[in-house]
Design an enzyme around this catalytic site. Structure first.
Site, PDB file in Angstrom:
ATOM      1  N   ARG A 239       2.242 -20.076  -4.516  1.00 48.28           N
ATOM      2  CA  ARG A 239       1.898 -21.069  -3.504  1.00 48.28           C
ATOM      3  C   ARG A 239       1.945 -22.483  -4.090  1.00 48.28           C
ATOM      4  O   ARG A 239       1.868 -22.679  -5.306  1.00 48.28           O
ATOM      5  CB  ARG A 239       0.508 -20.787  -2.934  1.00 48.28           C
ATOM      6  CG  ARG A 239      -0.583 -20.755  -3.997  1.00 48.28           C
ATOM      7  CD  ARG A 239      -1.895 -20.216  -3.462  1.00 48.28           C
ATOM      8  NE  ARG A 239      -2.915 -20.167  -4.501  1.00 48.28           N
ATOM      9  CZ  ARG A 239      -3.085 -19.162  -5.337  1.00 48.28           C
ATOM     10  NH1 ARG A 239      -2.307 -18.105  -5.263  1.00 48.28           N
ATOM     11  NH2 ARG A 239      -4.024 -19.210  -6.269  1.00 48.28           N
TER      12      ARG A 239
ATOM     13  N   ARG B 260      -3.331 -17.973  11.199  1.00 46.75           N
ATOM     14  CA  ARG B 260      -3.019 -16.861  12.105  1.00 46.75           C
ATOM     15  C   ARG B 260      -3.686 -15.589  11.581  1.00 46.75           C
ATOM     16  O   ARG B 260      -3.324 -15.051  10.534  1.00 46.75           O
ATOM     17  CB  ARG B 260      -1.506 -16.682  12.174  1.00 46.75           C
ATOM     18  CG  ARG B 260      -1.045 -15.597  13.137  1.00 46.75           C
ATOM     19  CD  ARG B 260       0.474 -15.564  13.159  1.00 46.75           C
ATOM     20  NE  ARG B 260       0.985 -14.650  14.163  1.00 46.75           N
ATOM     21  CZ  ARG B 260       1.647 -13.525  13.870  1.00 46.75           C
ATOM     22  NH1 ARG B 260       1.873 -13.182  12.610  1.00 46.75           N
ATOM     23  NH2 ARG B 260       2.109 -12.750  14.841  1.00 46.75           N
TER      24      ARG B 260
ATOM     25  N   HIS C 238       0.860  -1.185   0.000  1.00 43.63           N
ATOM     26  CA  HIS C 238       0.000   0.000   0.000  1.00 43.63           C
ATOM     27  C   HIS C 238       0.899   1.239   0.000  1.00 43.63           C
ATOM     28  O   HIS C 238       1.467   1.609   1.036  1.00 43.63           O
ATOM     29  CB  HIS C 238      -0.926   0.002   1.216  1.00 43.63           C
ATOM     30  CG  HIS C 238      -1.928  -1.100   1.210  1.00 43.63           C
ATOM     31  ND1 HIS C 238      -2.992  -1.132   0.327  1.00 43.63           N
ATOM     32  CD2 HIS C 238      -2.026  -2.231   1.968  1.00 43.63           C
ATOM     33  CE1 HIS C 238      -3.715  -2.226   0.545  1.00 43.63           C
ATOM     34  NE2 HIS C 238      -3.143  -2.905   1.524  1.00 43.63           N
TER      35      HIS C 238
ATOM     36  N   ASN D 289       1.290 -13.306  -5.077  1.00 42.71           N
ATOM     37  CA  ASN D 289       1.497 -14.495  -4.267  1.00 42.71           C
ATOM     38  C   ASN D 289       1.889 -15.664  -5.160  1.00 42.71           C
ATOM     39  O   ASN D 289       1.552 -15.702  -6.349  1.00 42.71           O
ATOM     40  CB  ASN D 289       0.268 -14.843  -3.414  1.00 42.71           C
ATOM     41  CG  ASN D 289      -0.862 -15.446  -4.235  1.00 42.71           C
ATOM     42  OD1 ASN D 289      -0.878 -16.647  -4.477  1.00 42.71           O
ATOM     43  ND2 ASN D 289      -1.813 -14.616  -4.634  1.00 42.71           N
TER      44      ASN D 289
ATOM     45  N   HIS E 220      -0.414  -6.497  -5.396  1.00 41.59           N
ATOM     46  CA  HIS E 220      -0.525  -7.759  -4.655  1.00 41.59           C
ATOM     47  C   HIS E 220       0.143  -8.849  -5.476  1.00 41.59           C
ATOM     48  O   HIS E 220       0.099  -8.845  -6.707  1.00 41.59           O
ATOM     49  CB  HIS E 220      -2.005  -8.109  -4.450  1.00 41.59           C
ATOM     50  CG  HIS E 220      -2.267  -9.581  -4.290  1.00 41.59           C
ATOM     51  ND1 HIS E 220      -2.633 -10.384  -5.353  1.00 41.59           N
ATOM     52  CD2 HIS E 220      -2.190 -10.398  -3.210  1.00 41.59           C
ATOM     53  CE1 HIS E 220      -2.786 -11.629  -4.925  1.00 41.59           C
ATOM     54  NE2 HIS E 220      -2.520 -11.665  -3.631  1.00 41.59           N
TER      55      HIS E 220
ATOM     56  N   HIS F 242       1.960  -5.277 -17.962  1.00 35.87           N
ATOM     57  CA  HIS F 242       1.477  -6.449 -18.700  1.00 35.87           C
ATOM     58  C   HIS F 242       2.570  -7.041 -19.589  1.00 35.87           C
ATOM     59  O   HIS F 242       2.567  -8.258 -19.835  1.00 35.87           O
ATOM     60  CB  HIS F 242       0.236  -6.085 -19.504  1.00 35.87           C
ATOM     61  CG  HIS F 242      -0.999  -5.969 -18.656  1.00 35.87           C
ATOM     62  ND1 HIS F 242      -1.676  -7.070 -18.185  1.00 35.87           N
ATOM     63  CD2 HIS F 242      -1.639  -4.880 -18.162  1.00 35.87           C
ATOM     64  CE1 HIS F 242      -2.711  -6.675 -17.453  1.00 35.87           C
ATOM     65  NE2 HIS F 242      -2.703  -5.345 -17.428  1.00 35.87           N
TER      66      HIS F 242
ATOM     67  N   GLY G 118      -7.986 -22.256  10.167  1.00 31.08           N
ATOM     68  CA  GLY G 118      -7.488 -21.909  11.487  1.00 31.08           C
ATOM     69  C   GLY G 118      -6.144 -21.216  11.452  1.00 31.08           C
ATOM     70  O   GLY G 118      -5.322 -21.382  12.347  1.00 31.08           O
TER      71      GLY G 118
END
Length: 305
Positions: free
Chosen positions: A111, A261, A97, A109, A107, A146, A259
């Protein structure tokens, strides 16, 4: 070939470190502070956050490696064959930000998921990508962004960029508002079609390309003068970001349902934001042009090289 989660983990930890180093260098004043944490059911992570910097009002870069006994609904809805299976998830996720409204939020990520018995998972896949959320539109920035996205995936097949770009446009869309979150970039999920080695190489390419795509945009815009009008517009548009992350984002839902953090999951939220009832931009203004013109999905590259 069986997936090598140790190699994925080593790459992700190095990626977190390199991104934090580059962002500190670009900011010039702010420094990342971090903590490590453990999850009761298994695994843990390392969260690093820069607050109150010169260029970045808040930047968070989080690594996690968590395991569980049964996949939550957000991860198994499209894969009913693995519902209830033990699972492992590794990833790096970041949100930046910026302070200056002329610098876009971004943003990213990457994974890796596996499900099934340890050592012989029944399913595994990679996912990730990056997207850009400008408050004011600059075509130069959009084209460069892009182009970097296209170049990151080009070595792995000629059709992947178009496919991942469309998936990004479709995913980062606020359904309740009927508007895009930003100008997109890359998004892929459930990706295993190239086999482990090449799918992992693709994921590394996407992760490593992020800073080279985003940092030049920050450098071009971070010193541009702005006033209260631009700041208010930025904070209102950040409201859209919050709405998406809390209402639609599958990563947020997965973290909550598994569950995870909470402090790390909600790291993506901006430090300041506002919702003003009925505060639509004045027609014909630069603020109105963002939604009326700039955020419309389009082929930003066309015939460019």
């Amino acid at each position: 070939m069986q997936p090598d989660s140790n190699a994925v983990r080593a790459f992700l930890l190095g990626l977190q470190e390199s991104i934090c180093t580059a962002l500190e260098s670009e900011d010039g004043a702010g420094r990342f502070e971090g903590d490590t944490w453990e999850r009761a059911e298994g695994g843990g992570g390392r969260t690093r956050v820069l607050s109150g910097g010169s260029a970045f009002e808040k930047a968070g870069v989080a690594f996690s490696h968590v395991v569980g006994s049964a996949l939550p609904p957000s991860a198994s809805a499209r894969r009913p064959d693995i519902a209830g299976k033990p699972w492992s998830a590794l990833g790096v996720s970041l949100v930046i930000h910026p302070r200056n409204p002329y610098v876009p939020t971004s943003h990213a990520n990457v994974r890796f998921f596996s499900a099934g018995a340890e050592g012989a998972p029944q399913a595994w896949w990679f996912g990730g990508g990056w997207d850009l959320t400008p408050f004011y539109g600059f075509e130069e920035d959009a084209v460069a962004w892009h182009r970097s996205a296209r170049d990151a995936v080009a070595p792995f097949g000629p059709r992947l960029h178009g496919r991942f770009k469309k998936a990004c446009d479709d995913y980062f869309f606020l359904k309740h508002r009927g508007e895009p979150r930003g100008i997109g970039g890359l998004f892929f999920d459930d990706f295993d079609e190239l086999g482990f080695e090449s799918s992992f190489a693709l994921t590394r390419s996407v992760g490593n390309a992020f800073i080279g795509a985003y940092r030049p945009i920050v450098a071009r815009r971070k010193a541009k003068p702005y006033g209260e009008r631009e700041r208010e517009h930025q904070l209102r548009r950040r409201g859209r970001y919050v709405e998406f992350n809390l209402l639609q984002d599958r990563g947020t839902l997965f973290g909550i349902q598994s569950g995870g953090r909470t402090e790390s999951i909600l790291m993506s939220l901006p430090p300041l934001v506002r919702w003003d009832y009925g505060a639509d931009p004045r027609p014909g203004s630069p603020e109105a042009a963002l939604l009326d013109v700039f955020l419309k999905p389009r082929d930003w590259l066309g015939d460019s090289v």
